[in-house]
Design a protein around this motif. Structure first.
Motif, PDB file in Angstrom:
ATOM      1  N   LEU A 198       0.841  -1.189   0.000  1.00  0.00           N
ATOM      2  CA  LEU A 198       0.000   0.000   0.000  1.00  0.00           C
ATOM      3  C   LEU A 198       0.879   1.243   0.000  1.00  0.00           C
ATOM      4  N   PRO A 199       0.407   2.334  -0.602  1.00  0.00           N
ATOM      5  CA  PRO A 199       1.208   3.562  -0.625  1.00  0.00           C
ATOM      6  C   PRO A 199       1.402   4.142   0.769  1.00  0.00           C
ATOM      7  N   ASN A 331      -0.100   1.272 -12.738  1.00  0.00           N
ATOM      8  CA  ASN A 331      -0.487   0.650 -11.475  1.00  0.00           C
ATOM      9  C   ASN A 331      -0.189   1.568 -10.295  1.00  0.00           C
ATOM     10  N   ASN A 334      -2.715   4.309 -10.263  1.00  0.00           N
ATOM     11  CA  ASN A 334      -4.009   3.806  -9.788  1.00  0.00           C
ATOM     12  C   ASN A 334      -4.075   3.785  -8.272  1.00  0.00           C
ATOM     13  N   HIS A 335      -2.937   3.530  -7.611  1.00  0.00           N
ATOM     14  CA  HIS A 335      -2.889   3.520  -6.143  1.00  0.00           C
ATOM     15  C   HIS A 335      -3.223   4.892  -5.559  1.00  0.00           C
ATOM     16  N   HIS A 336      -3.129   5.936  -6.395  1.00  0.00           N
ATOM     17  CA  HIS A 336      -3.410   7.298  -5.929  1.00  0.00           C
ATOM     18  C   HIS A 336      -4.743   7.816  -6.482  1.00  0.00           C
TER      19      HIS A 336
END
Length: 362
Positions: A198-199, A331, A334-336
């Motif tokens: 996870l970021p 990708n 997309n996490h943001h």
């Protein structure tokens, strides 16, 4: 209702200028005879500046197919074309539908052009379709990764057990080769899957991240590629994972560098640009404010056959490329809750990251 309509006293000239559709009339020499307000806005010029200019003067040589218009004017044939990319000399590009109607007045051949910009509608449709396709591709990769990694683990374990039973050093080299190649394939599968953590978000000035990227690519270019900066200092701090974002931008920038080098582009240039956009639509959701980070190069552009699949894993034009750089960049974006948009034609390729700007209390 009839009385109310009759009371609206608009001249044909006023009506044409109220249209959002671009209307242009040219003669057989491509001289512009008439434009409405929408046409002036698209051409980014004024009414005084439009006189004594040819229609094609506004576009790059490959930005408009002159022969199509010449043949139609010569034979007085109407035509329509959809999804025409008009590339302007100032670097802009718009996607349009064009309808051409030919007519003749006092022996002079003329053509009326109706040009409708469809960029926004097309982008929304494309984003929805591409998002669905990419999600399906990711699920396929996840399934394949599971089926590949399980037997790889067994092969690796068996090779290690076999190595313990061998006494000949030359034979042990073969078992070690099996272990090494199994590890290499396992690493490739992990890279295909993309980041699985996870970021680690924090509030940061986005230009600090971009400057780190600029420093890396500046060192890599050996000063053969000019690096330009065009930053908007009004962008507030963003709540992002700086390492993830740096990796995403670096992957895109390196892609641009490789394209410029392989094409031997003269006066090679990469531009890093930031802007704010209001009311952006990202994956079907509207955001009041978004930060735009653009990486622009003047290279050969993305081949037409790859434009729709450029973010898919293993898609590349480079001989020794893995085709994972842009897939990983997407990708990470997309996490943001962001997206990556791309516009490309010869001499101009622009990747833009859209990142929602959230307030601290959110």
């Amino acid at each position: 209702m009839d009385d109310r309509l009759a009371a609206i006293n608009l001249s044909p000239f006023q009506l044409r200028n109220m249209l959002k559709t671009v209307v242009i009339i040219i003669d057989e020499h491509f001289d512009i005879l008439y434009v409405n307000d929408a046409a002036l806005a698209m051409l980014e010029t004024g009414l005084k500046q439009i006189h004594d200019r040819k229609f094609y003067e506004f576009f790059l040589d490959d930005g408009i197919e002159r022969s199509t218009f010449e043949i139609a004017l010569r034979h007085q044939e109407d035509f329509s074309e959809t999804e025409v990319q008009l590339c302007f000399k100032d670097g802009r590009s718009v996607l349009t539908d064009i309808t051409a109607s030919c007519f003749e007045i006092d022996g002079q051949r003329m053509m009326l052009l109706e040009i409708k910009q469809i960029d926004k509608q097309k982008k929304i449709t494309q984003e929805t379709l591409q998002h669905a396709q990419q999600e399906a591709a990711r699920e396929l990769v996840r399934g394949l990764a599971h089926e590949i990694k399980n037997p790889l683990g067994g092969i690796r374990g068996a090779a290690q057990l076999l190595e313990k039973e061998l006494t000949d050093p030359e034979q042990k080299e073969f078992t070690q080769m099996i272990v090494d190649q199994s590890d290499r394939l396992c690493s490739l599968v992990d890279r295909l899957l993309g980041p699985n953590s996870l970021p680690q978000r924090k509030w940061i000035n986005i230009h600090q991240v971009i400057e780190k990227v600029r420093s890396v690519i500046y060192a890599d270019t050996l000063h053969n590629i000019e690096i330009e900066r065009d930053y908007d200092p009004s962008i507030p701090d963003l709540y992002v994972d700086p390492d993830m974002l740096q990796q995403a931008l670096l992957n895109i920038a390196r892609n641009s560098m490789q394209a410029l080098k392989s094409d031997n582009t003269e006066s090679a240039r990469i531009k890093l640009k930031t802007r704010i956009e209001r009311q952006s639509v990202i994956k079907g959701k509207r955001y009041g404010l978004s930060a735009l980070i653009s990486i622009i190069d003047n290279g050969p552009g993305i081949p037409k056959e790859l434009k729709d699949t450029v973010f898919y894993p293993m898609v590349t034009t480079k001989q020794n490329g893995s085709g994972l750089g842009l897939s990983i960049a997407q990708n990470l974006t997309n996490h943001h809750d962001g997206k990556i948009d791309v516009v490309s034609y010869p001499g101009h390729t622009e990747f833009t990251l859209y990142l929602p700007i959230k307030k601290r209390h959110e």
